[in-house]
Motif scaffolding. Structure first.
Motif, short mmCIF file in Angstrom:
data_model
loop_
_atom_site.label_atom_id
_atom_site.label_comp_id
_atom_site.label_asym_id
_atom_site.label_seq_id
_atom_site.Cartn_x
_atom_site.Cartn_y
_atom_site.Cartn_z
N VAL A 1 37.52 -20.97 72.49
CA VAL A 1 38.88 -21.07 73.02
C VAL A 1 38.94 -20.25 74.30
O VAL A 1 38.49 -19.10 74.34
N SER A 2 39.49 -20.83 75.34
CA SER A 2 39.60 -20.15 76.64
C SER A 2 41.07 -20.14 77.06
O SER A 2 41.70 -21.18 77.17
N LEU A 3 41.60 -18.95 77.27
CA LEU A 3 42.99 -18.79 77.68
C LEU A 3 43.03 -17.96 78.96
O LEU A 3 42.17 -17.11 79.17
N ASN A 4 44.04 -18.18 79.78
CA ASN A 4 44.10 -17.40 81.01
C ASN A 4 45.53 -17.21 81.50
O ASN A 4 46.44 -17.94 81.11
N CYS A 5 45.68 -16.22 82.33
CA CYS A 5 46.96 -15.90 82.98
C CYS A 5 46.69 -15.51 84.42
O CYS A 5 45.64 -14.94 84.73
N THR A 6 47.66 -15.79 85.26
CA THR A 6 47.64 -15.28 86.63
C THR A 6 48.85 -14.40 86.82
O THR A 6 49.85 -14.52 86.08
N TYR A 7 48.76 -13.53 87.80
CA TYR A 7 49.88 -12.63 88.04
C TYR A 7 50.03 -12.39 89.53
O TYR A 7 49.13 -12.64 90.32
N SER A 8 51.19 -11.89 89.91
CA SER A 8 51.48 -11.72 91.33
C SER A 8 51.59 -10.24 91.74
O SER A 8 51.45 -9.93 92.92
N ASN A 9 51.81 -9.35 90.79
CA ASN A 9 52.04 -7.95 91.11
C ASN A 9 50.71 -7.19 91.19
O ASN A 9 50.07 -6.95 90.18
N SER A 10 50.32 -6.80 92.38
CA SER A 10 49.04 -6.13 92.56
C SER A 10 49.04 -4.72 91.96
O SER A 10 47.99 -4.09 91.87
N ALA A 11 50.20 -4.22 91.56
CA ALA A 11 50.26 -2.88 90.95
C ALA A 11 49.84 -2.89 89.48
O ALA A 11 49.63 -1.83 88.89
N VAL B 1 39.04 -9.50 83.41
CA VAL B 1 40.05 -9.27 84.43
C VAL B 1 39.39 -9.39 85.80
O VAL B 1 38.37 -8.75 86.05
N ASP B 2 39.96 -10.19 86.66
CA ASP B 2 39.52 -10.30 88.04
C ASP B 2 40.71 -9.93 88.92
O ASP B 2 41.57 -10.78 89.20
N LYS B 3 40.78 -8.68 89.33
CA LYS B 3 41.93 -8.22 90.11
C LYS B 3 41.98 -8.85 91.49
O LYS B 3 43.06 -9.05 92.05
N SER B 4 40.82 -9.19 92.05
CA SER B 4 40.83 -9.79 93.38
C SER B 4 41.51 -11.15 93.36
O SER B 4 42.15 -11.56 94.33
N SER B 5 41.39 -11.85 92.25
CA SER B 5 42.03 -13.17 92.10
C SER B 5 43.33 -13.09 91.33
O SER B 5 44.00 -14.12 91.17
N LYS B 6 43.67 -11.91 90.81
CA LYS B 6 44.86 -11.73 89.97
C LYS B 6 44.83 -12.72 88.81
O LYS B 6 45.77 -13.50 88.59
N TYR B 7 43.75 -12.64 88.06
CA TYR B 7 43.47 -13.63 87.02
C TYR B 7 42.85 -12.92 85.83
O TYR B 7 41.92 -12.13 85.99
#
Lengths: 111, 116
Positions: free
Chosen positions: A19-29, A65-71
């Motif tokens: 099972v593969s789940l993912n989220c993206t986010y916009s807040n770099s903090a 977690v990939d912070k560069s992609s916010k993913y």
């Protein structure tokens, strides 16, 4: 744009599948990233957590977690019927205790 | 981690009435949070309640509609006032967010509210 995006579509997989789940986010903090599992008529319970970028493995579960992609991602290997639940991503910034949640994915593992 | 007892677990209420939801924690905690979880939506933070001070409400939520009490370090209540069918939702309390444990959030089992 919402702070956290999680495609809420249900996911139905056969037992043993990945099972593969993912989220993206916009807040770099955001620095602290979590995955919660919520069974029907129960509150969310913490499943996995990671700090900043990187991978973390715990048994059949892997959080990335990939912070560069916010993913961020959650992988469940060798899925079991007991994994059937809703999975929510959540995250927070360092100096703020407020959690931001995704909408959640309902996962059904078919025996 | 803390254990939370939340009640009632569910209720069906008439529009125009109010419902008070209670959360009891088995240990002293600084911060308590109240969330709303609507079908197909993310958990939305209503307010943060610290003992001895007024609750801090998120945008879109007001004290007159969702008054909160926090009389001590183990207990809090959320009241949903003058209810309408749009208030039908699951309401959850949570504790955590302490400096020494940034991931340590615990949730109650939720109150499933239906307004008719």
């Amino acid at each position: 744009q919402k702070e956290v995006e999680q495609d809420p579509g249900p996911l139905s997989v056969p037992e043993g599948a990945i099972v593969s789940l993912n989220c993206t986010y916009s807040n770099s903090a955001f620095q602290y990233f979590m995955w919660y599992r919520q069974y029907s008529r129960k509150g969310p319970e913490l499943l996995m957590y990671t700090y900043s970028s990187g991978n973390k493995e715990d048994g059949r579960f892997t959080a990335q977690v990939d912070k560069s992609s916010k993913y961020i991602s959650l992988f469940i290997r060798d899925s079991q019927p007991s994994d059937s639940a809703t999975y929510l991503c959540a995250m927070r910034a360092g100096g703020n205790n407020r959690l931001a949640f995704g909408k959640g994915n309902q996962v059904v593992v078919i025996p | 981690s803390a254990v939370i007892s939340q009640k009632p677990s569910r209720d069906i209420c008439q529009r125009g009435t109010s419902l008070t939801i209670q959360c009891q924690v088995d240990s002293q905690v600084t911060m308590m949070f109240w969330y709303r979880q609507q079908p197909g939506q993310s958990l939305t933070l209503i307010a943060t309640a610290n003992q001895g001070s007024e609750a801090t409400y998120e945008s879109g939520f007001v004290i007159d509609k969702f008054p909160i009490s926090r009389p001590n370090l183990t207990f809090s209540t959320l009241t949903v006032s003058n209810m309408s069918p749009e208030d039908s939702s699951i309401y959850l309390c949570s504790v955590g967010g302490e400096l020494e444990d940034p991931y340590g959030y615990t949730f109650g089992s939720g109150t499933r509210l239906t307004v008719v």
